[in-house]
Write a protein that holds these residues in place. Structure first.
Motif, PDB file in Angstrom:
ATOM      1  N   MET A   1      45.316  21.491  45.317  1.00  0.00           N
ATOM      2  CA  MET A   1      46.226  20.917  46.316  1.00  0.00           C
ATOM      3  C   MET A   1      47.599  20.705  45.683  1.00  0.00           C
ATOM      4  O   MET A   1      47.710  20.138  44.595  1.00  0.00           O
ATOM      5  CB  MET A   1      45.668  19.583  46.822  1.00  0.00           C
ATOM      6  N   PHE A   2      48.641  21.175  46.363  1.00  0.00           N
ATOM      7  CA  PHE A   2      50.006  21.030  45.873  1.00  0.00           C
ATOM      8  C   PHE A   2      50.719  19.940  46.668  1.00  0.00           C
ATOM      9  O   PHE A   2      50.507  19.800  47.872  1.00  0.00           O
ATOM     10  CB  PHE A   2      50.769  22.350  46.025  1.00  0.00           C
ATOM     11  N   ARG A   3      51.576  19.186  45.984  1.00  0.00           N
ATOM     12  CA  ARG A   3      52.311  18.134  46.686  1.00  0.00           C
ATOM     13  C   ARG A   3      53.242  18.745  47.724  1.00  0.00           C
ATOM     14  O   ARG A   3      53.295  18.295  48.863  1.00  0.00           O
ATOM     15  CB  ARG A   3      53.093  17.272  45.695  1.00  0.00           C
ATOM     16  N   ASP A   4      54.015  19.754  47.310  1.00  0.00           N
ATOM     17  CA  ASP A   4      54.941  20.420  48.221  1.00  0.00           C
ATOM     18  C   ASP A   4      55.279  21.785  47.636  1.00  0.00           C
ATOM     19  O   ASP A   4      54.756  22.183  46.589  1.00  0.00           O
ATOM     20  CB  ASP A   4      56.203  19.577  48.450  1.00  0.00           C
ATOM     21  N   ARG A   5      56.161  22.514  48.299  1.00  0.00           N
ATOM     22  CA  ARG A   5      56.499  23.863  47.846  1.00  0.00           C
ATOM     23  C   ARG A   5      57.247  23.849  46.518  1.00  0.00           C
ATOM     24  O   ARG A   5      57.094  24.763  45.701  1.00  0.00           O
ATOM     25  CB  ARG A   5      57.332  24.575  48.918  1.00  0.00           C
ATOM     26  N   GLU A   6      58.077  22.823  46.293  1.00  0.00           N
ATOM     27  CA  GLU A   6      58.818  22.757  45.033  1.00  0.00           C
ATOM     28  C   GLU A   6      57.864  22.621  43.851  1.00  0.00           C
ATOM     29  O   GLU A   6      58.016  23.312  42.835  1.00  0.00           O
ATOM     30  CB  GLU A   6      59.810  21.591  45.054  1.00  0.00           C
ATOM     31  N   GLU A   7      56.877  21.731  43.974  1.00  0.00           N
ATOM     32  CA  GLU A   7      55.905  21.578  42.891  1.00  0.00           C
ATOM     33  C   GLU A   7      55.121  22.868  42.685  1.00  0.00           C
ATOM     34  O   GLU A   7      54.902  23.303  41.544  1.00  0.00           O
ATOM     35  CB  GLU A   7      54.934  20.442  43.199  1.00  0.00           C
ATOM     36  N   ALA A   8      54.717  23.494  43.780  1.00  0.00           N
ATOM     37  CA  ALA A   8      53.973  24.749  43.673  1.00  0.00           C
ATOM     38  C   ALA A   8      54.799  25.808  42.941  1.00  0.00           C
ATOM     39  O   ALA A   8      54.272  26.568  42.117  1.00  0.00           O
ATOM     40  CB  ALA A   8      53.588  25.240  45.064  1.00  0.00           C
ATOM     41  N   GLY A   9      56.100  25.855  43.224  1.00  0.00           N
ATOM     42  CA  GLY A   9      56.963  26.822  42.557  1.00  0.00           C
ATOM     43  C   GLY A   9      57.087  26.566  41.065  1.00  0.00           C
ATOM     44  O   GLY A   9      57.073  27.507  40.258  1.00  0.00           O
ATOM     45  N   ARG A  10      57.199  25.307  40.688  1.00  0.00           N
ATOM     46  CA  ARG A  10      57.299  24.987  39.254  1.00  0.00           C
ATOM     47  C   ARG A  10      56.016  25.371  38.518  1.00  0.00           C
ATOM     48  O   ARG A  10      56.063  25.921  37.411  1.00  0.00           O
ATOM     49  CB  ARG A  10      57.608  23.499  39.072  1.00  0.00           C
ATOM     50  N   LEU A  11      54.879  25.088  39.129  1.00  0.00           N
ATOM     51  CA  LEU A  11      53.603  25.455  38.505  1.00  0.00           C
ATOM     52  C   LEU A  11      53.437  26.972  38.440  1.00  0.00           C
ATOM     53  O   LEU A  11      52.941  27.515  37.444  1.00  0.00           O
ATOM     54  CB  LEU A  11      52.450  24.826  39.287  1.00  0.00           C
ATOM     55  N   LEU A  12      53.859  27.647  39.496  1.00  0.00           N
ATOM     56  CA  LEU A  12      53.771  29.105  39.515  1.00  0.00           C
ATOM     57  C   LEU A  12      54.660  29.713  38.436  1.00  0.00           C
ATOM     58  O   LEU A  12      54.283  30.692  37.773  1.00  0.00           O
ATOM     59  CB  LEU A  12      54.168  29.618  40.898  1.00  0.00           C
ATOM     60  N   ARG A  34      60.228  31.842  55.673  1.00  0.00           N
ATOM     61  CA  ARG A  34      61.198  30.866  55.220  1.00  0.00           C
ATOM     62  C   ARG A  34      60.651  30.044  54.047  1.00  0.00           C
ATOM     63  O   ARG A  34      61.313  29.830  53.055  1.00  0.00           O
ATOM     64  CB  ARG A  34      61.585  29.931  56.367  1.00  0.00           C
ATOM     65  N   GLY A  35      59.411  29.541  54.189  1.00  0.00           N
ATOM     66  CA  GLY A  35      58.877  28.637  53.172  1.00  0.00           C
ATOM     67  C   GLY A  35      58.788  29.228  51.789  1.00  0.00           C
ATOM     68  O   GLY A  35      58.928  28.522  50.784  1.00  0.00           O
ATOM     69  N   GLY A  36      58.567  30.537  51.710  1.00  0.00           N
ATOM     70  CA  GLY A  36      58.456  31.171  50.407  1.00  0.00           C
ATOM     71  C   GLY A  36      59.726  31.107  49.589  1.00  0.00           C
ATOM     72  O   GLY A  36      59.679  31.174  48.354  1.00  0.00           O
ATOM     73  N   VAL A  37      60.870  30.960  50.252  1.00  0.00           N
ATOM     74  CA  VAL A  37      62.136  30.866  49.516  1.00  0.00           C
ATOM     75  C   VAL A  37      62.208  29.552  48.742  1.00  0.00           C
ATOM     76  O   VAL A  37      62.791  29.500  47.652  1.00  0.00           O
ATOM     77  CB  VAL A  37      63.335  31.025  50.471  1.00  0.00           C
ATOM     78  N   ASP A 134      55.856  34.000  47.754  1.00  0.00           N
ATOM     79  CA  ASP A 134      55.668  33.315  49.033  1.00  0.00           C
ATOM     80  C   ASP A 134      54.942  32.006  48.760  1.00  0.00           C
ATOM     81  O   ASP A 134      54.505  31.741  47.631  1.00  0.00           O
ATOM     82  CB  ASP A 134      54.875  34.204  49.996  1.00  0.00           C
ATOM     83  N   ASP A 135      54.804  31.171  49.808  1.00  0.00           N
ATOM     84  CA  ASP A 135      54.100  29.898  49.612  1.00  0.00           C
ATOM     85  C   ASP A 135      52.589  30.055  49.716  1.00  0.00           C
ATOM     86  O   ASP A 135      51.839  29.099  49.544  1.00  0.00           O
ATOM     87  CB  ASP A 135      54.611  28.810  50.568  1.00  0.00           C
ATOM     88  N   GLY A 136      52.128  31.266  49.968  1.00  0.00           N
ATOM     89  CA  GLY A 136      50.709  31.582  50.025  1.00  0.00           C
ATOM     90  C   GLY A 136      50.509  32.827  50.863  1.00  0.00           C
ATOM     91  O   GLY A 136      51.404  33.231  51.615  1.00  0.00           O
ATOM     92  N   GLU A 206      68.195  25.763  55.883  1.00  0.00           N
ATOM     93  CA  GLU A 206      67.743  25.344  54.557  1.00  0.00           C
ATOM     94  C   GLU A 206      67.606  26.546  53.629  1.00  0.00           C
ATOM     95  O   GLU A 206      67.955  26.469  52.441  1.00  0.00           O
ATOM     96  CB  GLU A 206      66.416  24.592  54.648  1.00  0.00           C
ATOM     97  N   VAL A 207      67.094  27.658  54.151  1.00  0.00           N
ATOM     98  CA  VAL A 207      66.990  28.876  53.343  1.00  0.00           C
ATOM     99  C   VAL A 207      68.365  29.290  52.835  1.00  0.00           C
ATOM    100  O   VAL A 207      68.548  29.588  51.648  1.00  0.00           O
ATOM    101  CB  VAL A 207      66.349  30.016  54.160  1.00  0.00           C
ATOM    102  N   ILE A 208      69.348  29.305  53.724  1.00  0.00           N
ATOM    103  CA  ILE A 208      70.711  29.695  53.341  1.00  0.00           C
ATOM    104  C   ILE A 208      71.259  28.745  52.283  1.00  0.00           C
ATOM    105  O   ILE A 208      71.863  29.175  51.289  1.00  0.00           O
ATOM    106  CB  ILE A 208      71.616  29.725  54.586  1.00  0.00           C
ATOM    107  N   ALA A 209      71.037  27.445  52.466  1.00  0.00           N
ATOM    108  CA  ALA A 209      71.541  26.457  51.514  1.00  0.00           C
ATOM    109  C   ALA A 209      70.887  26.614  50.144  1.00  0.00           C
ATOM    110  O   ALA A 209      71.555  26.501  49.104  1.00  0.00           O
ATOM    111  CB  ALA A 209      71.307  25.049  52.053  1.00  0.00           C
ATOM    112  N   VAL A 210      69.591  26.887  50.116  1.00  0.00           N
ATOM    113  CA  VAL A 210      68.876  27.060  48.848  1.00  0.00           C
ATOM    114  C   VAL A 210      69.377  28.299  48.114  1.00  0.00           C
ATOM    115  O   VAL A 210      69.621  28.267  46.897  1.00  0.00           O
ATOM    116  CB  VAL A 210      67.355  27.146  49.107  1.00  0.00           C
TER     117      VAL A 210
END
Length: 217
Positions: A1-12, A34-37, A134-136, A206-210
């Motif tokens: 279980m991941f807290r959010d997408r940011e945590e998942a990205g750091r672990l990945l 969008r979420g995968g960004v 991607d986020d999954g 949000e995608v554009i801002a990131v």
């Protein structure tokens, strides 16, 4: 279980560092909107790599756009369309409908690419390891279309990298010669969102801002 997408990205990213350290070379990170960004931005930041998007689209069934009958991605002007023949036959989807849906999604891909890149050209991947993030993935149909499109751009290797995927999808990718790196491969799987505590909707703004923030460092 991941807290959010940011945590998942750091672990990945930690997982992918060993892959790149093993002589794989320079990487370019391509996030799937969008979420995968959001995941991809965390990966790119940790790896010190450039960040761009790859925009595959589901081909929706008649009267039920959430049900996929295929997927589409673009390699410059070339359309990479994957059709789920079994679902198409079961639903009696016509060739005319498929062509109309491909054209609809092609226009949407071009719209999103223009919006997300803000006039910038695609990030070059020639000779690099293209990390498609991607986020999954569940069935992996859109990710497969995206991977085939990126392969047309002559990367050293394409690696589909996600926090979570079902084990049978990992095996299917391997059978096609596409590397899928997933931190977790649970079964039974269900939906990607059930493996996140926070799986909120991500909007285009949000995608554009990131993407903009990553370019500006």
């Amino acid at each position: 279980m991941f807290r959010d997408r940011e945590e998942a990205g750091r672990l990945l990213a930690e997982h992918l560092k060993s892959l790149l350290a093993a002589g794989k070379g320079e990487a370019a990170v391509l996030g799937v909107p969008r979420g995968g960004v959001i995941v991809a931005a965390a990966v790119a930041t940790a790896l010190g790599a450039p960040l761009d998007v790859i925009v595959p689209r589901k081909l929706g069934a008649p009267d039920n756009p959430e049900l996929a009958v295929g997927a589409l991605a673009l390699a410059e002007d070339e359309e990479i369309a994957l059709i789920d023949d079994r679902t198409v036959r079961a639903l009696g989807v016509s060739d005319a409908y498929l062509q109309e849906e491909i054209e609809r999604q092609r226009r949407e891909i071009l719209r999103r690419e223009a919006a997300y890149r803000e006039g910038r050209p695609p990030e070059p991947v020639e000779g690099r390891v293209a990390l498609l993030v991607d986020d999954g993935v569940a069935t992996g149909l859109t990710a497969r279309a995206a991977a085939r499109a990126v392969l047309r751009r002559s990367p050293r290797e394409v690696v589909v990298a996600v926090p979570v995927a079902p084990p049978e999808t990992v095996r299917e990718f391997a059978a096609e010669g596409v590397r899928l790196e997933a931190l977790e491969t649970p079964w039974p799987f269900g939906a990607v969102g059930r493996f996140y505590l926070d799986f909120r909707q991500v909007e285009d703004e949000e995608v554009i801002a990131v993407l903009r923030a990553h370019r500006q460092g």
